[in-house]
Enzyme design. Structure first.
Site, PDB file in Angstrom:
ATOM      1  N   HIS A  75       4.474  -9.724   2.690  1.00 40.60           N
ATOM      2  CA  HIS A  75       3.585 -10.801   3.164  1.00 40.60           C
ATOM      3  C   HIS A  75       2.839 -11.525   2.050  1.00 40.60           C
ATOM      4  O   HIS A  75       2.135 -12.497   2.306  1.00 40.60           O
ATOM      5  CB  HIS A  75       2.609 -10.266   4.219  1.00 40.60           C
ATOM      6  CG  HIS A  75       1.480  -9.434   3.704  1.00 40.60           C
ATOM      7  ND1 HIS A  75       0.214  -9.945   3.561  1.00 40.60           N
ATOM      8  CD2 HIS A  75       1.408  -8.138   3.321  1.00 40.60           C
ATOM      9  CE1 HIS A  75      -0.600  -8.987   3.118  1.00 40.60           C
ATOM     10  NE2 HIS A  75       0.103  -7.878   2.964  1.00 40.60           N
TER      11      HIS A  75
ATOM     12  N   THR B  92       0.829  -1.201   0.000  1.00 34.88           N
ATOM     13  CA  THR B  92       0.000   0.000   0.000  1.00 34.88           C
ATOM     14  C   THR B  92       0.869   1.258   0.000  1.00 34.88           C
ATOM     15  O   THR B  92       0.649   2.179  -0.800  1.00 34.88           O
ATOM     16  CB  THR B  92      -0.928  -0.002   1.232  1.00 34.88           C
ATOM     17  OG1 THR B  92      -1.781  -1.151   1.153  1.00 34.88           O
ATOM     18  CG2 THR B  92      -1.773   1.261   1.291  1.00 34.88           C
TER      19      THR B  92
ATOM     20  N   CYS C 284      -9.432  -6.755   1.490  1.00 35.67           N
ATOM     21  CA  CYS C 284      -9.653  -5.405   1.994  1.00 35.67           C
ATOM     22  C   CYS C 284     -11.105  -4.980   1.838  1.00 35.67           C
ATOM     23  O   CYS C 284     -11.566  -4.085   2.514  1.00 35.67           O
ATOM     24  CB  CYS C 284      -8.778  -4.411   1.249  1.00 35.67           C
ATOM     25  SG  CYS C 284      -7.149  -5.049   0.904  1.00 35.67           S
TER      26      CYS C 284
END
Ligand SMILES: *Cc1c(COP(=O)(O)O)cnc(C)c1O
Length: 399
Positions: free
Chosen positions: A201, A72, A325
């Site tokens: 991740h 992000t 998300c």
């Protein structure tokens, strides 16, 4: 109950080798990588080694790789950084309708700041047409941001063609490679990439660490101000354990990529074939061949997606409805809508994403439960439709 994890596009477990590599940096090698004493130096060299490892995965030079807090932040830094630094040249940005929200929301924010953004459509397989990019570039365009591979449907974009077009027109090209890094070959030079985002991740590294590739000569404004860390691109004391973990994960991914991709493709194709053979009225979303090795997105007409996920979870099987998300929002996926699916069909979609520890037995287990679950949910929704019809016609139901 045996638990089966089929949601690797949401996140992956940290590999044991990665955890091992990280541990000393929580303990005796805790020094600040910016300190000049021995404690600091004991942390600096491994950060630089990790940079070289990440660079190797991308075909980049280490000096062009900067560590961040994740995918992000890398997307935000690349897009806002280029936008602000190049404001004098123009204010037009091109992206696609199926980007991750880290890209879409960065672009929407920039629209409020006076930038103009074109959100290119995709075809029914999820592909961006490079000719659309060429047609949309104007002399006010400063950045094209098109993801390498989509997190929900796995479609792989023709980034090399798009990058070449951007380069010819003197426009910077960013790609979100969070899902593709470690699964697909990446060569920033051959693919004409100026900026690229990855995340720890998603490739068996830790959460909260990522990297952004920034080609030398790319004008960028830093978004976090502070000390002189990371070549003045991203201030803040280096997350040494995380960075070392990301480096180790990148190294392993580079070595094992081809074998791993083959393994994931086999499992994905096995599940796809069995689903098509054993359950009627389903649709596979995403490109039939230009697709991430381990990603399978399927619409199960008339079976509600969230209920499918919860029912599978009760059997110990973890899948998702697309992007982690946005799940729970009950909004149909923006990616599936962009493919042209009607909102109702989009709501019946499930994403299976395989990882390195999955086996054929996991596919067997899914197929042991899923046909039954789909049949039950379809019967329930047929009942609901019938009741609604009865109510709508004003007969049969009192009150
Ligand atoms: C997961 C993901 C991100 C966000 O990365 P984080 O490290 O979780 O912030 C960005 N883009 C894509 C395509 C992703 O799949």
């Amino acid at each position: 109950m045996r638990r089966i994890y089929l949601d690797h596009n949401a996140t992956t477990p940290v590999r044991p080798e990665v955890l091992e590599a990280m541990l000393p940096f929580f303990r005796e090698r805790f020094g600040n990588a910016s300190s000049i004493h021995a404690f600091g130096q004991a942390a600096r060299a491994p950060v630089e080694e990790a940079r070289a490892q990440a660079a190797r995965l991308l075909g980049a030079r280490p000096g062009e790789v900067f560590f961040t807090s994740g995918g992000t932040e890398s997307d935000n830094l690349a897009i806002k950084g280029v936008a602000y630094a190049n404001r004098g040249r123009g204010s037009h940005i091109i992206t696609s309708q199926i980007e991750h929200h880290a890209v879409l929301n960065s672009c929407q924010f920039l629209e409020q700041e006076g930038f103009t953004v074109t959100y290119l459509p995709v075809d029914s397989d999820g592909l961006v047409d490079p000719d659309d990019v060429a047609r949309t570039i104007t002399d006010r365009t400063i950045l094209v941001s098109i993801m390498h591979a989509n997190n929900e449907i796995g479609t792989i974009q023709p980034v090399e063609e798009i990058g070449r077009i951007a380069r010819e027109r003197g426009v910077f090209f960013h790609t979100d490679a969070v899902q593709s890094a470690g699964k697909l070959p990446i060569e920033v030079d051959a693919m004409y990439i100026d900026l690229l985002s990855i995340s720890g991740h998603k490739l068996y590294g830790p959460k909260g660490v990522g990297a952004v590739y920034i080609r030398k000569g790319t004008q960028i404004v830093q978004t976090a101000h502070g000390g002189h860390h990371e070549g003045d691109v991203r201030a803040g004391t280096e997350n040494t354990p995380g960075i070392v973990g990301l480096g180790k994960a990148a190294e392993l991914a580079f070595i094992e990529r081809e074998a791993e991709a083959q393994h994931l493709t086999q499992l994905r194709d096995l599940l796809q074939r069995r689903l098509l053979d054993e359950i009627d009225d389903i649709r596979v979303n995403g490109h039939p061949t230009r697709r991430l090795p381990g990603t399978l997105n399927v619409s199960f007409t008339a079976a509600e997606g969230e209920s499918l996920i919860l029912s599978l979870d009760l059997k110990g099987i973890a899948v998702s409805s697309g992007s982690a998300c946005t799940s729970g929002s009950l909004e149909p996926s923006h990616v599936l809508l962009a493919l042209g699916l009607d909102p109702q069909l989009a709501q019946t979609s499930v994403r299976f994403s395989f990882g390195r520890d999955n086996t054929r037995e996991d596919v067997e287990d899914v197929m042991e439960h899923l046909p039954e679950i789909v049949a039950r949910l379809r019967a329930m929704s047929a009942l609901t439709v019938k009741q609604e019809k009865i109510r709508g016609s004003g007969f049969g139901v009192r009150g």
